[in-house]
Motif scaffolding. Structure first.
Motif, PDB file in Angstrom:
ATOM      1  N   VAL A 102       0.689  -1.286   0.098  1.00  0.00           N
ATOM      2  CA  VAL A 102      -0.110  -0.151  -0.016  1.00  0.00           C
ATOM      3  C   VAL A 102       0.771   1.422  -0.064  1.00  0.00           C
ATOM      4  O   VAL A 102       0.253   2.295   0.052  1.00  0.00           O
ATOM      5  CB  VAL A 102      -0.919   0.009   1.180  1.00  0.00           C
ATOM      6  N   HIS A 103       2.197   1.127  -0.252  1.00  0.00           N
ATOM      7  CA  HIS A 103       3.044   2.357  -0.071  1.00  0.00           C
ATOM      8  C   HIS A 103       4.302   2.120  -0.844  1.00  0.00           C
ATOM      9  O   HIS A 103       5.331   1.618  -0.451  1.00  0.00           O
ATOM     10  CB  HIS A 103       3.302   2.590   1.449  1.00  0.00           C
ATOM     11  N   ALA A 104       4.164   2.683  -2.101  1.00  0.00           N
ATOM     12  CA  ALA A 104       5.139   2.554  -2.999  1.00  0.00           C
ATOM     13  C   ALA A 104       5.512   3.830  -3.787  1.00  0.00           C
ATOM     14  O   ALA A 104       4.174   4.187  -4.241  1.00  0.00           O
ATOM     15  CB  ALA A 104       5.296   1.401  -3.735  1.00  0.00           C
ATOM     16  N   LEU A 192      -6.374   9.437   0.589  1.00  0.00           N
ATOM     17  CA  LEU A 192      -5.501  10.559   0.553  1.00  0.00           C
ATOM     18  C   LEU A 192      -4.201  10.388   1.006  1.00  0.00           C
ATOM     19  O   LEU A 192      -4.274   9.529   2.012  1.00  0.00           O
ATOM     20  CB  LEU A 192      -6.280  11.871   0.647  1.00  0.00           C
ATOM     21  N   LYS A 193      -3.161  11.309   0.770  1.00  0.00           N
ATOM     22  CA  LYS A 193      -1.966  11.042   1.512  1.00  0.00           C
ATOM     23  C   LYS A 193      -1.485  12.356   1.831  1.00  0.00           C
ATOM     24  O   LYS A 193      -1.562  13.224   0.975  1.00  0.00           O
ATOM     25  CB  LYS A 193      -1.020  10.013   0.737  1.00  0.00           C
ATOM     26  N   SER A 194      -0.959  12.510   3.224  1.00  0.00           N
ATOM     27  CA  SER A 194      -0.352  13.798   3.390  1.00  0.00           C
ATOM     28  C   SER A 194       0.886  13.670   4.108  1.00  0.00           C
ATOM     29  O   SER A 194       1.066  12.794   4.858  1.00  0.00           O
ATOM     30  CB  SER A 194      -1.571  14.741   3.782  1.00  0.00           C
ATOM     31  N   PHE A 195       1.625  14.817   4.474  1.00  0.00           N
ATOM     32  CA  PHE A 195       2.649  14.679   4.992  1.00  0.00           C
ATOM     33  C   PHE A 195       2.831  15.946   6.151  1.00  0.00           C
ATOM     34  O   PHE A 195       2.024  17.029   5.869  1.00  0.00           O
ATOM     35  CB  PHE A 195       3.851  15.376   3.996  1.00  0.00           C
ATOM     36  N   MET A 196       3.072  15.783   7.316  1.00  0.00           N
ATOM     37  CA  MET A 196       3.125  16.622   8.274  1.00  0.00           C
ATOM     38  C   MET A 196       4.655  17.298   8.594  1.00  0.00           C
ATOM     39  O   MET A 196       4.843  17.941   9.599  1.00  0.00           O
ATOM     40  CB  MET A 196       2.745  16.230   9.557  1.00  0.00           C
ATOM     41  N   VAL A 228      -0.787   9.188   6.743  1.00  0.00           N
ATOM     42  CA  VAL A 228      -0.142  10.570   6.919  1.00  0.00           C
ATOM     43  C   VAL A 228       1.112  10.031   7.205  1.00  0.00           C
ATOM     44  O   VAL A 228       1.661   8.976   8.069  1.00  0.00           O
ATOM     45  CB  VAL A 228      -0.681  11.059   8.374  1.00  0.00           C
ATOM     46  N   HIS A 229       2.146  10.934   6.536  1.00  0.00           N
ATOM     47  CA  HIS A 229       3.553  10.686   7.031  1.00  0.00           C
ATOM     48  C   HIS A 229       3.700  11.658   8.587  1.00  0.00           C
ATOM     49  O   HIS A 229       3.632  12.833   8.563  1.00  0.00           O
ATOM     50  CB  HIS A 229       4.495  11.459   5.701  1.00  0.00           C
ATOM     51  N   ALA A 230       3.815  11.139   9.401  1.00  0.00           N
ATOM     52  CA  ALA A 230       3.746  11.606  10.776  1.00  0.00           C
ATOM     53  C   ALA A 230       4.858  11.906  11.612  1.00  0.00           C
ATOM     54  O   ALA A 230       5.621  11.194  12.157  1.00  0.00           O
ATOM     55  CB  ALA A 230       2.822  10.530  11.714  1.00  0.00           C
ATOM     56  N   VAL A 289      -1.387   5.668   9.695  1.00  0.00           N
ATOM     57  CA  VAL A 289      -0.275   6.300  10.038  1.00  0.00           C
ATOM     58  C   VAL A 289       0.854   5.425   9.234  1.00  0.00           C
ATOM     59  O   VAL A 289       1.022   4.153   9.361  1.00  0.00           O
ATOM     60  CB  VAL A 289       0.284   6.401  11.526  1.00  0.00           C
ATOM     61  N   VAL A 290       1.702   5.951   8.247  1.00  0.00           N
ATOM     62  CA  VAL A 290       2.597   5.120   7.522  1.00  0.00           C
ATOM     63  C   VAL A 290       4.022   5.110   8.088  1.00  0.00           C
ATOM     64  O   VAL A 290       4.433   5.901   9.240  1.00  0.00           O
ATOM     65  CB  VAL A 290       2.626   5.854   5.988  1.00  0.00           C
ATOM     66  N   HIS A 291       4.700   4.245   7.954  1.00  0.00           N
ATOM     67  CA  HIS A 291       6.005   3.809   8.205  1.00  0.00           C
ATOM     68  C   HIS A 291       6.530   4.342   9.625  1.00  0.00           C
ATOM     69  O   HIS A 291       7.377   5.236   9.745  1.00  0.00           O
ATOM     70  CB  HIS A 291       7.072   4.435   7.065  1.00  0.00           C
ATOM     71  N   LEU A 292       5.574   3.822  10.519  1.00  0.00           N
ATOM     72  CA  LEU A 292       6.156   4.015  12.250  1.00  0.00           C
ATOM     73  C   LEU A 292       7.743   3.497  12.121  1.00  0.00           C
ATOM     74  O   LEU A 292       7.792   2.228  11.956  1.00  0.00           O
ATOM     75  CB  LEU A 292       5.321   3.388  13.229  1.00  0.00           C
ATOM     76  N   CYS A 337      16.455   7.195   5.272  1.00  0.00           N
ATOM     77  CA  CYS A 337      14.959   7.179   5.154  1.00  0.00           C
ATOM     78  C   CYS A 337      14.501   8.016   6.240  1.00  0.00           C
ATOM     79  O   CYS A 337      15.293   8.377   7.203  1.00  0.00           O
ATOM     80  CB  CYS A 337      14.577   5.905   5.113  1.00  0.00           C
ATOM     81  N   ALA A 338      13.405   8.431   6.156  1.00  0.00           N
ATOM     82  CA  ALA A 338      12.540   9.259   7.008  1.00  0.00           C
ATOM     83  C   ALA A 338      11.284   8.713   7.345  1.00  0.00           C
ATOM     84  O   ALA A 338      10.539   8.422   6.267  1.00  0.00           O
ATOM     85  CB  ALA A 338      12.532  10.651   6.649  1.00  0.00           C
ATOM     86  N   PRO A 339      11.017   8.403   8.555  1.00  0.00           N
ATOM     87  CA  PRO A 339      11.781   8.475   9.873  1.00  0.00           C
ATOM     88  C   PRO A 339      12.960   7.541   9.521  1.00  0.00           C
ATOM     89  O   PRO A 339      12.925   6.722   9.054  1.00  0.00           O
ATOM     90  CB  PRO A 339      10.791   8.128  10.897  1.00  0.00           C
ATOM     91  N   SER A 364       6.102  -1.553   1.886  1.00  0.00           N
ATOM     92  CA  SER A 364       7.547  -1.053   1.569  1.00  0.00           C
ATOM     93  C   SER A 364       8.200   0.296   1.697  1.00  0.00           C
ATOM     94  O   SER A 364       9.349   0.445   2.198  1.00  0.00           O
ATOM     95  CB  SER A 364       7.830  -1.484   0.074  1.00  0.00           C
ATOM     96  N   ASP A 365       7.347   1.294   1.529  1.00  0.00           N
ATOM     97  CA  ASP A 365       7.671   2.613   1.262  1.00  0.00           C
ATOM     98  C   ASP A 365       9.135   2.614   0.450  1.00  0.00           C
ATOM     99  O   ASP A 365       9.969   3.227   0.737  1.00  0.00           O
ATOM    100  CB  ASP A 365       8.147   3.446   2.499  1.00  0.00           C
ATOM    101  N   HIS A 366       8.859   1.884  -0.691  1.00  0.00           N
ATOM    102  CA  HIS A 366       9.932   1.790  -1.851  1.00  0.00           C
ATOM    103  C   HIS A 366       9.978   3.240  -2.159  1.00  0.00           C
ATOM    104  O   HIS A 366       9.056   3.898  -2.791  1.00  0.00           O
ATOM    105  CB  HIS A 366       9.661   1.054  -2.944  1.00  0.00           C
TER     106      HIS A 366
END
Ligand SMILES: NC(=O)N[C@H]1NC(=O)NC1=O
Ligand SMILES: [Zn+2]
Ligand SMILES: [Zn+2]
Length: 475
Positions: A102-104, A192-196, A228-230, A289-292, A337-339, A364-366
């Protein structure tokens, strides 16, 4: 990382991903390939001693007709009734629902020198992923409107080897424009996707909690999620003391993005996630919350939100589960990578959270880039592109490391298929069950392979091969 063991268990990812005609479903929309089934048969049986179903692992057969699963028969029950259709016997190989990432970031259109749909989806297929949901940024222009989504759909058409869906972007420009967001969702964005925090991409600015609140109110109507990129930047300069900030040292980078960034963002998110409760103003919307990376306070806050009834989930990624900060060598910006990847104790806590159900799923957050942006020669962690190129190897990495923690095949299917399918609204995917799409991955859990130059890697920039000898990404 001299002691990196480059041996990775598993993977022979034979895909029986059976994707049909390229079409718009009603919602939610997914784009599917018509001609990439491994088999030319219309009707066949897949046999194995290890078929991972929602009801456990069985020895038996899965009957597929016209790309749908039409029956599942246990070995002791089939009484010779597998007569019609072709039979493909995989012996003891694992037959599992195809992975859903769900995250590439496939960066297409606009930055195809970073990845692109052909290379990215081919690598996905080779890694056992049968559905991939593409992020709305790193491509250019960013996917923040129905018009820019159309550009993505055009880029993907006839260029994909697995099913592909799209997240749209929530940015300040569209957050208060209900018509624009509704048009984006109606045109097929799955959510939707957003960044903080700054995203690193100029045309994808960050949102605050007011934007997020607005976004959730629109998503409620469509019953879709906001990812959300938290991380919220705190006063990170104060973490760098004079003389201790060698930019080639991973520990310097780590200090610039402490867990307090994740914690601050999640604390802020929880002020709006309560809207998603039953009876709340955004009931029907969901916050993911993505990629904790922080398994400390951030995780505790998320647990609390869930127990309060907020509609919230969280993912982590294989790189946070496989690596630890202590291992990362000076200048090896492949790991930026971040975080950030945190210390070994945090990694252990992430595994515990995953195994105990506090982390819901994996992705993955590829996020590859052109190699020059990784600044391999300079090795400057503060300036290099943040993003890990890993898409093809997420299953072997999860399994190789997970089996040390007693991970089961059922858990793999839950984290990589069932829950991601739910997040993306794909009711007919994510499990080997009658009526579902026949998106199936077949792999050998005991076969070891080395990620060296002999292995076919379909990613455009297999940065795992950057350093030699030997070259590797995973251990
Ligand atoms: N723009 C982008 O892909 N950023 C990603 N890279 C990363 O390491 N974390 C991210 O959010
Ligand atoms: Zn992110
Ligand atoms: Zn990302």
């Amino acid at each position: 990382m001299d002691d990196l063991q480059l041996r990775v268990l598993p993977l022979l990812a034979l895909l029986a991903s059976l994707l049909y005609f390229f079409y718009f479903q009603d919602s939610p929309t997914l784009f599917e390939r018509s001609d990439c089934s491994l088999f030319s048969y219309n009707h066949y049986w897949i046999i194995s001693k290890r078929i991972v179903t929602p009801r456990g692992v069985i020895s038996g057969a899965v009957e597929v007709k016209e790309e749908k699963i039409v029956s599942i028969v246990k070995e002791e029950d089939w009484h010779g009734n597998l007569k019609r259709g072709q039979i493909i016997d995989y012996g003891e190989a694992v037959v599992m629902p195809g992975l859903i990432d769900v995250h590439a970031h496939l960066d297409d259109p606009g930055r195809t020198e970073w990845e692109g749909f052909p290379s990215g989806t081919r690598a996905a297929a080779a890694g056992g992923i049968t559905t991939l949901i593409d992020m709305p940024l790193n491509n250019f222009p960013s996917t923040v409107s129905a018009e820019t989504l159309k550009l993505k759909i055009d880029a993907a058409e006839k260029n994909i080897y697995v099913d592909v869906g799209f997240w749209g972007g929530l940015v300040p420009e569209n957050a208060f424009d209900a018509n624009s967001l509704e048009a984006l969702l109606s045109a097929g964005a799955l959510g939707l996707k957003s960044f903080m925090c700054p995203s690193g991409i100029n045309d994808f600015p960050m949102t605050n909690s007011s934007h997020i609140k607005e976004g959730l109110s629109i998503l409620a109507k469509y019953r879709r999620p906001l990812l959300v990129h938290a991380e919220i930047p705190q006063d990170s300069e104060s973490y760098l003391e004079d003389g201790e900030n060698d930019p080639r040292s991973y520990s310097t980078y780590l200090k610039t993005r402490p867990p307090s960034w994740e914690e601050a963002a999640i604390r802020e998110l929880l002020t709006v996630s309560k809207d998603t409760r039953i009876g709340g103003p955004a009931e029907g919307a969901h916050l993911h919350v993505v990629h904790l990376s922080d398994a400390g306070s951030s995780l505790q806050l998320l647990k609390q939100a869930k127990s309060n009834g907020d509609s919230v989930t969280v993912e982590t990624c294989p790189h946070y589960l496989a690596f630890s900060a202590e291992e990362i060598k000076d200048g090896d910006t492949r790991f930026k990578c971040a975080p950030p990847i945190r210390d070994a104790a945090n990694k252990e806590r992430l595994w515990t959270a995953l195994l105990e159900g506090d982390i819901d799923m994996l992705s993955s957050d590829h996020s590859p880039s052109a190699p020059d942006l990784k600044l391999f020669d300079e090795g400057n962690f503060l300036k290099a592109w943040g993003g890990i190129s890993s898409l093809q190897f997420v299953l072997p990495v999860t399994w190789s490391h997970g089996r040390q923690y007693g991970v089961t095949l059922e858990q793999l299917a839950l984290w990589w298929s069932e829950r991601p399918a739910k997040l993306a609204g794909q009711d007919l995917k994510g499990g080997i069950a009658v009526g579902n799409h026949a998106d199936i991955t077949v792999w050998e859990p005991n076969v070891e392979f080395e990620l060296n130059n002999d292995l076919p890697v379909y990613l455009k920039h297999p940065v795992c091969r950057r350093i030699s000898p030997p070259s590797f990404l995973i251990h």
